[in-house]
Enzyme design. Structure first.
Site, PDB file in Angstrom:
ATOM      1  N   ASP A 124       9.312   2.843  -0.258  1.00  0.00           N
ATOM      2  CA  ASP A 124       8.261   3.527   0.487  1.00  0.00           C
ATOM      3  C   ASP A 124       8.482   3.208   1.960  1.00  0.00           C
ATOM      4  O   ASP A 124       8.096   2.152   2.439  1.00  0.00           O
ATOM      5  CB  ASP A 124       6.882   3.059   0.009  1.00  0.00           C
ATOM      6  CG  ASP A 124       5.756   3.741   0.781  1.00  0.00           C
ATOM      7  OD1 ASP A 124       6.050   4.419   1.791  1.00  0.00           O
ATOM      8  OD2 ASP A 124       4.589   3.571   0.391  1.00  0.00           O
ATOM      9  N   TYR A 139       0.852  -1.187   0.000  1.00  0.00           N
ATOM     10  CA  TYR A 139       0.000   0.000   0.000  1.00  0.00           C
ATOM     11  C   TYR A 139       0.887   1.236   0.000  1.00  0.00           C
ATOM     12  O   TYR A 139       1.819   1.333   0.789  1.00  0.00           O
ATOM     13  CB  TYR A 139      -0.917   0.017   1.225  1.00  0.00           C
ATOM     14  CG  TYR A 139      -1.848   1.213   1.261  1.00  0.00           C
ATOM     15  CD1 TYR A 139      -2.905   1.317   0.361  1.00  0.00           C
ATOM     16  CD2 TYR A 139      -1.669   2.243   2.181  1.00  0.00           C
ATOM     17  CE1 TYR A 139      -3.759   2.421   0.378  1.00  0.00           C
ATOM     18  CE2 TYR A 139      -2.524   3.343   2.210  1.00  0.00           C
ATOM     19  CZ  TYR A 139      -3.567   3.424   1.307  1.00  0.00           C
ATOM     20  OH  TYR A 139      -4.415   4.513   1.322  1.00  0.00           O
ATOM     21  N   LYS A 174       4.378   9.679   8.323  1.00  0.00           N
ATOM     22  CA  LYS A 174       4.139   9.181   9.691  1.00  0.00           C
ATOM     23  C   LYS A 174       5.133   9.716  10.720  1.00  0.00           C
ATOM     24  O   LYS A 174       5.045  10.877  11.080  1.00  0.00           O
ATOM     25  CB  LYS A 174       4.073   7.652   9.674  1.00  0.00           C
ATOM     26  CG  LYS A 174       2.977   7.190   8.682  1.00  0.00           C
ATOM     27  CD  LYS A 174       2.374   5.866   9.017  1.00  0.00           C
ATOM     28  CE  LYS A 174       1.500   5.352   7.886  1.00  0.00           C
ATOM     29  NZ  LYS A 174       0.098   5.176   8.208  1.00  0.00           N
TER      30      LYS A 174
HETATM   31  N1  PMP Z   1       2.818   4.328   2.163  1.00  0.00           N
HETATM   32  C1  PMP Z   1       2.699   3.489   3.199  1.00  0.00           C
HETATM   33  C2  PMP Z   1       3.686   2.378   3.355  1.00  0.00           C
HETATM   34  C3  PMP Z   1       1.665   3.641   4.108  1.00  0.00           C
HETATM   35  O1  PMP Z   1       1.540   2.786   5.130  1.00  0.00           O
HETATM   36  C4  PMP Z   1       0.752   4.714   3.938  1.00  0.00           C
HETATM   37  C5  PMP Z   1      -0.407   4.945   4.900  1.00  0.00           C
HETATM   38  N2  PMP Z   1      -0.714   3.974   5.791  1.00  0.00           N
HETATM   39  C6  PMP Z   1       0.923   5.561   2.856  1.00  0.00           C
HETATM   40  C7  PMP Z   1       1.967   5.350   1.987  1.00  0.00           C
HETATM   41  C8  PMP Z   1       0.008   6.704   2.615  1.00  0.00           C
HETATM   42  O2  PMP Z   1       0.196   7.693   3.583  1.00  0.00           O
HETATM   43  P1  PMP Z   1      -0.976   8.729   3.918  1.00  0.00           P
HETATM   44  O3  PMP Z   1      -2.062   7.941   4.560  1.00  0.00           O
HETATM   45  O4  PMP Z   1      -0.303   9.716   4.832  1.00  0.00           O
HETATM   46  O5  PMP Z   1      -1.402   9.350   2.643  1.00  0.00           O
END
Ligand code: PMP
Length: 426
Positions: free
Chosen positions: A238, A145, A266
């Site tokens: 990511d 994700y 985060k």
């Molecule tokens: N990449 C990863 C690995 C994530 O876990 C998340 C959100 N859980 C995102 C991208 C997207 O981040 P956001 O919810 O701040 O848009």
């Protein structure tokens, strides 16, 4: 039975305003059933709901809160910044201070850009990879994700997987036509994805945490690095979850693999809206205004987010990561004992302070095996734990987090609650 009348009433009102009563899908408890609790307050490792029930929080706002809730130094930094102005839409010194701190911790991020969410970071990194290489293909991992940008909503993990959506309506076939999905931990499938030589980039969570927490096989990430080099494709890590979580330098430091681009979010934002993408200086030169890849944001580099991020990063020294590892080990030992005593078949996965308890008799190594875990049993476990004052991710396919605010006795309380919960659901 704990009282939930205020949460129930709030959920009624929320459903009249927000789809599913929420502003992000997994918050709705769709995977575990029941009415979501409305949280009113957090302090350290604990949250209180609108009815006054308190919980030990092992979700940590889905990852950001590595210092726990309302850490005094973070709050003070945000207050001080706010007094000087909440947004300028102009450059400020705080952006440089946080940028330098990030580069010192994650040296592959030679230059970077601040955005306001993880989604923006990955979306922009993908556009940059395509603009820089002149190719269109993006390889992603099944169950990975990366936020909700169209290109990356193919076979996505997190809420998409939790809700069992085969694909996302509204995303055109064209938007995902150049997205190639391969299983995690499968080098042959990755190799095959490079076959037609149009791959701009591989985007991957080096430690996937949105199909539950799954670890890369030894050598897997190094092999990806070699394949990307062989085909002149970019490797995008990511690290929105793993960055400043599994070590100060993220998963790339832990595994000794240097990506071309990295996405953060985060933890780096200290609980405020912040994302970052960055990497090799030469690649970043392609970003506007230096280069032809457009990318922008009214609130990008927001002073409050910069201040919060700086305050958090200041606390994340070696000792902090040793402490998180010690707490993680304590949790792991306790849960493994509790599992053995209960006879419940499960796999406890942990990297530092991130963890998932999979209700599965078989090893979980990819999305297919993660999905075979018993989500119904997880749902029962979740509610048994919630009733005992332990707040966990409301889905089997998500990751829990320990913070520096947790104490040994908080970990022991988790383990004690698990013993009871496991015996109830066994
Ligand atoms: N990449 C990863 C690995 C994530 O876990 C998340 C959100 N859980 C995102 C991208 C997207 O981040 P956001 O919810 O701040 O848009």
């Amino acid at each position: 039975m704990k009282k939930t009348t205020v949460s129930d009433a709030l959920f009624e009102r929320a459903q009249k305003l927000f789809p599913g009563g929420v502003n992000s899908p997994v918050r709705a408890f769709a995977a575990v059933g029941g009415t979501p609790v409305f949280l009113a307050r957090g302090q350290g490792a604990r949250v209180w709901d609108a009815d006054g029930n308190s919980y030990l929080d092992f979700l940590g706002s889905w990852g950001p809160l590595i210092l726990g809730h309302a850490h005094p130094e973070v709050v003070a930094a945000i207050e001080a910044a706010a007094r000087e102005g909440t947004s300028f839409g102009a450059s400020t010194e705080r952006e440089i201070l946080l940028g330098e701190a990030i580069r010192a911790a994650v040296p592959s991020m030679e230059r970077m850009r601040f955005v306001s969410s993880g989604t923006e970071a990955t979306m922009s990194a993908v556009r940059l990879a395509r603009g820089y290489t002149g190719r269109v293909g993006i390889v992603k991992i099944e169950g990975g994700y990366h936020g909700h940008a169209d290109t990356l909503l193919a076979a996505a993990g997190s809420g998409v997987a939790t809700l069992g959506l085969p694909s996302c309506r509204g995303v055109t076939a064209g938007a995902v036509a150049d997205t190639i999905v391969v299983p995690f931990n499968d080098e042959a499938a990755m190799q095959a994805a490079f076959a037609d030589n149009h791959v701009a980039a591989v985007i991957i969570e080096p430690i996937p945490a949105n199909m539950g927490l799954v670890s890369p096989r030894p050598g897997y990430l190094k092999a990806l690095r070699q394949m990307c080099d062989a085909y002149c494709s970019l490797l995008i890590f990511d690290e929105v979850i793993s960055g400043f979580r599994v070590s100060r330098g993220g998963a790339q430091e832990l595994f000794g693999v240097r990506p071309d681009l990295t996405c953060l979010g985060k933890v780096v934002g200290g609980g405020l809206p912040l994302g970052v993408f960055g990497g090799q200086s030469q690649i970043m030169s392609a970003v506007a205004p230096e280069g032809p890849v457009y990318q922008a944001g009214t609130l990008s580099g927001n002073p409050l987010a910069m201040a919060a991020g700086l305050a958090v990063l200041r606390k994340l020294d070696q000792a902090a990561f040793h402490r998180l590892e010690a707490l993680g080990q304590r949790l792991e030992a306790g849960i493994k004992d509790a599992l053995a005593a209960s006879g419940v078949a499960a796999q406890f996965h942990r990297v530092g302070s991130a963890f998932t308890l999979f209700f599965s008799a078989e090893p979980v190594t990819d999305f297919a095996s993660a999905k075979r875990a018993d989500a119904g049993r997880y749902a029962r476990f979740f509610h048994e734990m919630l009733d005992r004052g332990i707040y966990l991710p409301p889905s089997q396919l998500e990751t829990g987090f320990i913070s520096l605010a947790h104490t040994e006795s908080d970990i022991d309380a988790f383990v004690a609650a698990s013993r009871q919960a496991l015996s109830t659901i066994s």
